[in-house]
Design a protein around this motif. Structure first.
Motif, PDB file in Angstrom:
ATOM      1  N   TRP A 163      -3.644   3.892  -1.031  1.00  0.00           N
ATOM      2  CA  TRP A 163      -3.854   3.020  -2.186  1.00  0.00           C
ATOM      3  C   TRP A 163      -3.395   1.620  -1.812  1.00  0.00           C
ATOM      4  O   TRP A 163      -2.297   1.435  -1.277  1.00  0.00           O
ATOM      5  CB  TRP A 163      -3.023   3.501  -3.382  1.00  0.00           C
ATOM      6  N   THR A 164      -4.230   0.632  -2.114  1.00  0.00           N
ATOM      7  CA  THR A 164      -3.832  -0.757  -1.950  1.00  0.00           C
ATOM      8  C   THR A 164      -4.600  -1.607  -2.954  1.00  0.00           C
ATOM      9  O   THR A 164      -5.550  -1.136  -3.591  1.00  0.00           O
ATOM     10  CB  THR A 164      -4.040  -1.257  -0.498  1.00  0.00           C
ATOM     11  N   ASP A 165      -4.174  -2.855  -3.083  1.00  0.00           N
ATOM     12  CA  ASP A 165      -4.803  -3.734  -4.061  1.00  0.00           C
ATOM     13  C   ASP A 165      -5.923  -4.572  -3.435  1.00  0.00           C
ATOM     14  O   ASP A 165      -6.145  -4.535  -2.229  1.00  0.00           O
ATOM     15  CB  ASP A 165      -3.761  -4.606  -4.759  1.00  0.00           C
ATOM     16  N   SER A 166      -6.593  -5.338  -4.275  1.00  0.00           N
ATOM     17  CA  SER A 166      -7.811  -6.053  -3.865  1.00  0.00           C
ATOM     18  C   SER A 166      -7.598  -7.061  -2.742  1.00  0.00           C
ATOM     19  O   SER A 166      -8.544  -7.406  -2.043  1.00  0.00           O
ATOM     20  CB  SER A 166      -8.444  -6.747  -5.073  1.00  0.00           C
ATOM     21  N   ARG A 167      -6.373  -7.520  -2.532  1.00  0.00           N
ATOM     22  CA  ARG A 167      -6.117  -8.438  -1.419  1.00  0.00           C
ATOM     23  C   ARG A 167      -6.454  -7.796  -0.081  1.00  0.00           C
ATOM     24  O   ARG A 167      -6.739  -8.485   0.896  1.00  0.00           O
ATOM     25  CB  ARG A 167      -4.641  -8.864  -1.372  1.00  0.00           C
ATOM     26  N   SER A 192      -4.991   7.472 -10.031  1.00  0.00           N
ATOM     27  CA  SER A 192      -3.618   7.172  -9.609  1.00  0.00           C
ATOM     28  C   SER A 192      -3.235   8.207  -8.566  1.00  0.00           C
ATOM     29  O   SER A 192      -3.933   9.220  -8.380  1.00  0.00           O
ATOM     30  CB  SER A 192      -2.661   7.261 -10.804  1.00  0.00           C
ATOM     31  N   THR A 218     -10.891   4.785  -9.811  1.00  0.00           N
ATOM     32  CA  THR A 218      -9.882   5.106  -8.795  1.00  0.00           C
ATOM     33  C   THR A 218      -8.730   5.837  -9.476  1.00  0.00           C
ATOM     34  O   THR A 218      -8.101   5.289 -10.380  1.00  0.00           O
ATOM     35  CB  THR A 218      -9.352   3.838  -8.097  1.00  0.00           C
ATOM     36  N   GLY A 256       0.834  -1.194   0.000  1.00  0.00           N
ATOM     37  CA  GLY A 256       0.000   0.000   0.000  1.00  0.00           C
ATOM     38  C   GLY A 256       0.863   1.237   0.000  1.00  0.00           C
ATOM     39  O   GLY A 256       2.048   1.180   0.315  1.00  0.00           O
ATOM     40  N   LYS A 294      -8.955   2.143  -4.047  1.00  0.00           N
ATOM     41  CA  LYS A 294      -8.884   0.753  -4.491  1.00  0.00           C
ATOM     42  C   LYS A 294      -8.189   0.679  -5.851  1.00  0.00           C
ATOM     43  O   LYS A 294      -8.791   0.971  -6.887  1.00  0.00           O
ATOM     44  CB  LYS A 294     -10.278   0.144  -4.556  1.00  0.00           C
ATOM     45  N   GLU A 295      -6.906   0.273  -5.810  1.00  0.00           N
ATOM     46  CA  GLU A 295      -6.106   0.195  -7.037  1.00  0.00           C
ATOM     47  C   GLU A 295      -6.748  -0.715  -8.071  1.00  0.00           C
ATOM     48  O   GLU A 295      -7.312  -1.762  -7.736  1.00  0.00           O
ATOM     49  CB  GLU A 295      -4.703  -0.337  -6.719  1.00  0.00           C
ATOM     50  N   LYS A 296      -6.638  -0.296  -9.318  1.00  0.00           N
ATOM     51  CA  LYS A 296      -7.091  -1.050 -10.483  1.00  0.00           C
ATOM     52  C   LYS A 296      -8.604  -1.234 -10.530  1.00  0.00           C
ATOM     53  O   LYS A 296      -9.103  -2.112 -11.242  1.00  0.00           O
ATOM     54  CB  LYS A 296      -6.364  -2.393 -10.593  1.00  0.00           C
TER      55      LYS A 296
END
Length: 185
Positions: free
Chosen positions: A65-69, A95, A93, A53, A87-89
């Motif tokens: 910012w962090t990924d779906s995990r 950048s 959202t 993150g 929520k990245e990607k």
């Protein structure tokens, strides 16, 4: 000390240094997979304990910012703080540069600790921020000042992994490197 207290301390340093935003990644100076406690600054400032993150604090807002995990975990851990989960990607959202371009003004300065960002990351961020009239500073680690009980730099001795874990002897690896270096001359 609450996350909000920590943000206020960071903002005091930012104000003094003429910085409008500070970006804190989840890395250390070696870009290692397992980050020593000293460089868990993103966790310290945001309260988010996931391994991946990036926290960004501006003069009047904060986002992570962090990924779906980590969406559920981050949502729970950021609850009650000023941090907004990015929520990245996920469509819509922004950048980090896009978000900063929307909340800062032309000529503002964004900062990162240059010791925990790779040259290519810094160059990419610098170019992305330039599109919004923002400049990047890489010579400050505000956590050195504001994190009172910050863990010290690890001082354990380096060691050579056994063949069981390394898959190849040190002598063999060095031989391959020397051979490649010889090919370049």
């Amino acid at each position: 000390m609450t996350t909000i207290d920590k943000e206020l301390m960071l903002r005091e340093v930012m104000e003094r240094e003429g910085i409008s935003a500070f970006i804190t990644p989840s890395t250390d100076p070696h870009c290692g997979e397992y980050v020593p406690e000293r460089w868990k600054s993103r966790r310290w400032i945001s309260g988010f304990t996931g391994s991946a993150g990036t926290a960004v604090v501006t003069k009047d807002s904060a986002a992570l910012w962090t990924d779906s995990r980590y969406f559920i975990q981050a949502s729970e851990q950021l609850d009650g703080s000023d941090f907004v989960l990015m929520k990245e990607k996920i469509e819509g959202t922004p950048s980090i540069a896009e978000w900063l371009g929307g909340v800062l003004k032309d000529g503002d300065t964004v900062a990162v600790d240059g010791w925990v960002n790779t040259v290519s990351e810094v160059e990419t961020l610098q170019n992305d921020l330039k599109a919004y009239g923002l400049t990047l500073r890489t010579d400050i680690d505000p956590y050195e000042e504001i994190w009172e009980d910050r863990p010290s730099v690890p001082d354990s001795k380096a060691f050579i992994q056994t063949l069981e874990y390394s898959g190849e002897s040190t002598k063999s690896k060095l031989g391959r490197i020397r051979e490649k270096l010889g090919d370049k001359s």
